[in-house]
Write a protein that holds these residues in place. Structure first.
Motif, PDB file in Angstrom:
ATOM      1  N   VAL A  75       0.838  -1.203   0.000  1.00 27.17           N
ATOM      2  CA  VAL A  75       0.000   0.000   0.000  1.00 27.17           C
ATOM      3  C   VAL A  75       0.873   1.254   0.000  1.00 27.17           C
ATOM      4  CG1 VAL A  75      -1.677   1.334   1.327  1.00 27.17           C
ATOM      5  CG2 VAL A  75      -1.957  -1.138   1.110  1.00 27.17           C
ATOM      6  N   ALA A  76       1.951   1.236   0.786  1.00 29.49           N
ATOM      7  CA  ALA A  76       2.867   2.380   0.824  1.00 29.49           C
ATOM      8  C   ALA A  76       3.465   2.639  -0.555  1.00 29.49           C
ATOM      9  CB  ALA A  76       3.967   2.137   1.848  1.00 29.49           C
ATOM     10  N   LEU A  77       3.893   1.581  -1.226  1.00 30.74           N
ATOM     11  CA  LEU A  77       4.468   1.717  -2.565  1.00 30.74           C
ATOM     12  C   LEU A  77       3.451   2.273  -3.549  1.00 30.74           C
ATOM     13  CD1 LEU A  77       6.448   1.262  -4.874  1.00 30.74           C
ATOM     14  CD2 LEU A  77       5.851  -1.171  -4.833  1.00 30.74           C
ATOM     15  N   LEU A  78       2.249   1.712  -3.554  1.00 34.56           N
ATOM     16  CA  LEU A  78       1.218   2.165  -4.480  1.00 34.56           C
ATOM     17  C   LEU A  78       0.798   3.606  -4.183  1.00 34.56           C
ATOM     18  CD1 LEU A  78      -0.919  -1.105  -4.550  1.00 34.56           C
ATOM     19  CD2 LEU A  78       0.615  -0.271  -6.338  1.00 34.56           C
ATOM     20  N   THR A  79       0.830   3.970  -2.893  1.00 34.79           N
ATOM     21  CA  THR A  79       0.530   5.354  -2.514  1.00 34.79           C
ATOM     22  C   THR A  79       1.604   6.294  -3.043  1.00 34.79           C
ATOM     23  OG1 THR A  79      -0.603   4.632  -0.488  1.00 34.79           O
ATOM     24  CG2 THR A  79       0.121   6.925  -0.581  1.00 34.79           C
ATOM     25  N   ALA A  80       2.859   5.892  -2.889  1.00 35.64           N
ATOM     26  CA  ALA A  80       3.982   6.729  -3.324  1.00 35.64           C
ATOM     27  C   ALA A  80       3.960   6.958  -4.833  1.00 35.64           C
ATOM     28  CB  ALA A  80       5.294   6.086  -2.912  1.00 35.64           C
ATOM     29  N   VAL A  81       3.503   5.961  -5.577  1.00 34.01           N
ATOM     30  CA  VAL A  81       3.410   6.116  -7.028  1.00 34.01           C
ATOM     31  C   VAL A  81       2.361   7.164  -7.395  1.00 34.01           C
ATOM     32  CG1 VAL A  81       2.724   4.941  -9.159  1.00 34.01           C
ATOM     33  CG2 VAL A  81       4.239   3.793  -7.540  1.00 34.01           C
ATOM     34  N   LYS A  82       1.269   7.182  -6.631  1.00 35.13           N
ATOM     35  CA  LYS A  82       0.183   8.123  -6.899  1.00 35.13           C
ATOM     36  C   LYS A  82       0.442   9.511  -6.320  1.00 35.13           C
ATOM     37  CE  LYS A  82      -3.658   4.806  -7.190  1.00 35.13           C
ATOM     38  NZ  LYS A  82      -4.187   5.274  -8.487  1.00 35.13           N
TER      39      LYS A  82
END
Length: 275
Positions: free
Chosen positions: A124-131
């Motif tokens: 979730v942290a990774l996907l958040t950082a991408v967005k």
């Protein structure tokens, strides 16, 4: 200093704890802005963490001058709502809401914003950082790589089958909908990783029976294909998924603190060079 807070997210309330940076850690003519760390817990977890891992991490980082926010996803810990009702997009949106709160609650240096994510919280942290380009660094502890496969392995296939058949299934008292599992199937952290341009630390234990330690090597390989941003990897011998021993827990926090401190040193040197 730390205090308990409630952060509004749509119609729900996210329970969180905010740890203020120790006095004397900010220096300079106008007092340097503090770096921000937001901690994202894993599947059916809470902001406390197994064996108080997140509490200890937040307090130690605060003594180093970081502002740290740890929180319960909706339906977990003390937050309102039902955890398994929504999908992974909701987890990302919640993380961004907490990030927004952290950035607005103190004099934060926008160039030093980090998400720490454990297990599913790592994905979730990774996907958040991408967005969200406000996230500059990632620390991934035993991160999930294939959300659907990894979580169904944890819950058992029967839970997933019941959710698809009946619309909802029980796991440890949580009600998981078919939408929750469907959202996991459409999430691809390894593919999205190449879109994040910041620095990354991946930590994994060799005795992790929930999420394969091989993911750490695969994550680093994927991050290395980017044109910018470094990726460091730490493998903790015999550490399990939740780092449930005093030795492994201390080593995890120490390596995380030192890595973040190294980024701070680079930032300070760059500021001095600019002057």
């Amino acid at each position: 200093m730390e205090r308990q807070i409630v952060i509004k997210h749509e119609n729900e309330e996210i329970a969180a704890s905010i740890h203020y940076p120790a006095k004397g850690k900010q220096e300079g003519r106008c007092k340097l802005r503090a770096p921000l760390v937001v901690i994202c817990h894993g599947f059916v977890g809470s902001r406390i963490g197994v064996d108080r891992l997140f509490v200890k991490t937040a307090r130690e980082l605060a003594t180093e001058g970081f502002l740290v926010v740890r929180f319960d996803y909706i339906g977990c810990g003390e937050s309102s709502g039902n955890y398994g009702e929504h999908g992974i997009d909701s987890l990302i949106a919640q993380t961004r809401t907490v990030l927004e709160y952290g950035l607005d609650s103190f004099d934060i240096d926008p160039t030093r914003v980090t998400l720490i994510g454990h297990s599913l919280g790592g994905a979730v942290a990774l996907l958040t950082a991408v967005k969200d380009r406000r996230v500059k660094n990632l620390v991934l502890w035993s991160p999930v790589g294939y959300p659907f496969t990894d979580i169904v392995k944890i819950t058992g296939r029967r839970v997933y089958d019941n959710a698809i058949k009946n619309g909802r299934a029980d796991y440890l008292g949580y009600g998981f909908t078919s939408h929750f599992f469907d959202s996991l199937g459409t999430s691809q952290p390894f593919q999205e990783a190449t879109k994040f341009t910041g620095d990354v630390l991946v930590v994994h234990g060799t005795s992790d029976e929930s999420i394969p330690v091989d993911y750490a090597f695969l994550y680093q390989k994927v991050f290395w294909t980017r044109p910018e941003g470094r990726c460091d990897k730490e493998i903790l011998f015999q550490a399990n998924h939740t780092y449930s021993s005093g030795e492994h827990q201390s080593e995890l926090i120490r390596k995380t603190r030192h890595w973040l401190g190294g980024l701070e040193a680079v930032q300070t040197d760059w500021q001095h060079w600019m002057i």
